[in-house]
Design a protein around this motif. Structure first.
Motif, PDB file in Angstrom:
ATOM      1  N   CYS A  25      46.747  35.685 100.402  1.00  0.00           N
ATOM      2  CA  CYS A  25      45.694  34.653 100.329  1.00  0.00           C
ATOM      3  C   CYS A  25      46.144  33.374 101.015  1.00  0.00           C
ATOM      4  CB  CYS A  25      45.346  34.342  98.875  1.00  0.00           C
ATOM      5  SG  CYS A  25      44.683  35.764  98.011  1.00  0.00           S
ATOM      6  N   GLN A  27      44.993  30.511 100.499  1.00  0.00           N
ATOM      7  CA  GLN A  27      44.803  29.381  99.582  1.00  0.00           C
ATOM      8  C   GLN A  27      44.469  29.956  98.207  1.00  0.00           C
ATOM      9  OE1 GLN A  27      40.962  28.140 101.512  1.00  0.00           O
ATOM     10  NE2 GLN A  27      40.178  28.414  99.432  1.00  0.00           N
ATOM     11  N   CYS A  29      41.611  29.899  95.725  1.00  0.00           N
ATOM     12  CA  CYS A  29      40.218  29.474  95.613  1.00  0.00           C
ATOM     13  C   CYS A  29      39.996  28.849  94.234  1.00  0.00           C
ATOM     14  CB  CYS A  29      39.285  30.653  95.853  1.00  0.00           C
ATOM     15  SG  CYS A  29      39.523  31.325  97.519  1.00  0.00           S
ATOM     16  N   PHE A  31      37.995  28.996  91.835  1.00  0.00           N
ATOM     17  CA  PHE A  31      37.597  29.753  90.635  1.00  0.00           C
ATOM     18  C   PHE A  31      38.582  30.860  90.289  1.00  0.00           C
ATOM     19  CE2 PHE A  31      35.388  30.951  94.519  1.00  0.00           C
ATOM     20  CZ  PHE A  31      35.984  32.174  94.756  1.00  0.00           C
ATOM     21  N   CYS A  32      39.571  31.093  91.147  1.00  0.00           N
ATOM     22  CA  CYS A  32      40.330  32.350  91.077  1.00  0.00           C
ATOM     23  C   CYS A  32      41.607  32.226  90.259  1.00  0.00           C
ATOM     24  CB  CYS A  32      40.673  32.809  92.501  1.00  0.00           C
ATOM     25  SG  CYS A  32      41.424  34.449  92.531  1.00  0.00           S
ATOM     26  N   GLN A  34      43.756  35.300  89.650  1.00  0.00           N
ATOM     27  CA  GLN A  34      43.996  36.744  89.715  1.00  0.00           C
ATOM     28  C   GLN A  34      45.006  37.213  88.678  1.00  0.00           C
ATOM     29  OE1 GLN A  34      42.586  39.190  91.187  1.00  0.00           O
ATOM     30  NE2 GLN A  34      41.156  38.019  92.401  1.00  0.00           N
ATOM     31  N   GLY A  73      43.183  42.247  94.309  1.00  0.00           N
ATOM     32  CA  GLY A  73      43.800  41.039  93.743  1.00  0.00           C
ATOM     33  C   GLY A  73      44.245  40.014  94.763  1.00  0.00           C
ATOM     34  N   THR A  75      44.413  39.250  99.448  1.00  0.00           N
ATOM     35  CA  THR A  75      43.754  39.380 100.754  1.00  0.00           C
ATOM     36  C   THR A  75      44.542  40.419 101.536  1.00  0.00           C
ATOM     37  OG1 THR A  75      43.094  37.060 100.614  1.00  0.00           O
ATOM     38  CG2 THR A  75      42.971  38.082 102.789  1.00  0.00           C
ATOM     39  N   ARG A 108      39.408  38.978 102.172  1.00  0.00           N
ATOM     40  CA  ARG A 108      38.467  37.896 102.495  1.00  0.00           C
ATOM     41  C   ARG A 108      37.716  38.243 103.784  1.00  0.00           C
ATOM     42  NH1 ARG A 108      39.695  32.261 101.022  1.00  0.00           N
ATOM     43  NH2 ARG A 108      38.841  31.755 103.066  1.00  0.00           N
ATOM     44  N   ARG A 145      35.915  27.279  99.918  1.00  0.00           N
ATOM     45  CA  ARG A 145      36.331  28.655 100.243  1.00  0.00           C
ATOM     46  C   ARG A 145      36.996  28.758 101.612  1.00  0.00           C
ATOM     47  NH1 ARG A 145      37.448  33.593  98.551  1.00  0.00           N
ATOM     48  NH2 ARG A 145      35.936  34.757  99.758  1.00  0.00           N
TER      49      ARG A 145
END
Ligand code: SF4
Length: 340
Positions: A25, A27, A29, A31-32, A34, A73, A75, A108, A145
């Motif tokens: 990932c 970044q 995000c 809300f995330c 994992q 979970g 990218t 993503r 995002r």
């Protein structure tokens, strides 16, 4: 009048999820979480794969059925190349031994440059799930995002062009996503006809940027009733297009419960949304029957296998079936519903 169950049926093989929290990932995000969502901490990919090998060895020893491996979970397509190769090499080894039937990953939309989907297909990938969340550019910018709605459309086309199966994930209720925006997102989903869809109503989880926004009063999650209402309509739209909705809401997990601060979480959210969608579907069939025959049907013959779903949790929908005029429900050993 006879009509089938509206939900497309899912293939029988089991998915073995392999969680690689935040791996690849660019970044975190807003809300995330994992780690809380999957109940798994961040660890080197090699360690995760050693565990997967052990699980598959155990399954082989006990002659258990083959599985589909799902790398979730993070990218996946932005992992270091060596890690992507190691994951797919493991899947290929077990495929040769007949213990793996397919491989999928989540990623993503902006992590699929030209040629990437083909490369993954060449290494044995069968399906890519895109974490779209929303197609709405304002909401995507609002949530930081770092990608656009068009990125998702482009990525979906690249996945298809590579001959891969397509999965989409949406996050109804994420910052900037209103019920109307989610309904518009669902229309785009319907036009893309993915092989599967996951809907994760946005929750506020400890340790996320969203938790800070929520504490500052700058974000308010949807309530359960609003969520059920829009999810029921989303299900009907998806089912009508033959799209399988393979997940509704986050799985019940101790880590998730501990991290949950606010939002439309309910242990039976998925079943409740499906029950509401089925009720709406049957209501539309009742209306059609009434228009055609000039009187309301009063008896519904329903497949016994859907008994638990039809009336919903604790029979909460029974009175609404009665209000439709369906005073008698007969459970049959059939696959179809009949109104008389
Ligand atoms: S939403 Fe997707 S890209 Fe963002 S941090 Fe979570 S796994 Fe990574």
């Amino acid at each position: 009048m006879i009509f089938p169950h509206p939900e497309p049926q899912t293939p029988r093989h089991r998915i073995l999820p392999v969680f690689l929290p935040f791996a690849g990932c660019p970044q975190r995000c807003v809300f995330c979480a994992q780690d809380a969502q999957t109940g798994q901490s961040v660890e080197p990919v090699a360690d995760v794969l050693r565990r997967v090998d052990a699980i598959l060895e155990e399954r082989a020893r006990h002659n258990r059925p083959a599985v589909e491996i799902a790398f979730y979970g993070g990218t996946f397509s932005a992992l270091p190349e060596d890690d992507q190769h190691a994951c797919l090499a493991l899947a290929a080894r077990w495929r040769e031994r007949g213990m793996v039937v397919a491989v999928r990953c989540s990623t993503r939309p902006d992590a699929l440059p030209p040629g990437k989907a083909e490369a993954l297909a060449g290494l044995g990938m069968n399906l890519i799930e895109l974490g779209v969340q929303t197609f709405d550019d304002t909401a995507l910018a609002h949530a930081g995002r770092g990608c656009h709605g068009d990125d998702a459309l482009t990525a979906a086309r690249r996945v298809r062009d590579a001959g891969l199966g397509l999965g989409l994930q949406l996050l109804p209720g994420m910052p900037g996503v209103t019920p109307d925006i989610f309904r518009a997102d669902m229309k785009v989903v319907a036009s893309l006809r993915p092989d599967c869809l996951r809907l994760y109503p946005c929750l506020v989880l400890e340790g996320t940027g969203l938790a800070r926004l929520w504490r500052e009063g700058r974000y308010g999650p949807w309530d359960v009733d609003t969520t059920l209402d829009v999810l029921a309509d989303a299900l009907l739209l998806a089912w009508g297009q033959g799209i399988r909705v393979i997940r509704l809401g986050l799985a019940q997990d101790e880590g998730l419960r501990a991290a949950l601060l606010a939002g439309p979480w309910h242990p039976a959210l998925g079943q409740m949304a499906k029950a509401e969608a089925l009720l709406r579907h049957i209501a539309s069939q009742v209306a059609y029957f009434t228009a055609r025959h000039g009187h309301t049907p009063h008896r519904l013959h329903a497949p016994a296998r859907w008994r638990g779903l039809l009336y919903g949790q604790h029979n909460r929908l029974a009175s609404r079936y009665a209000a439709l005029g369906l005073t008698e429900v007969v459970w049959d050993d059939t696959e179809d519903y009949t109104l008389t």
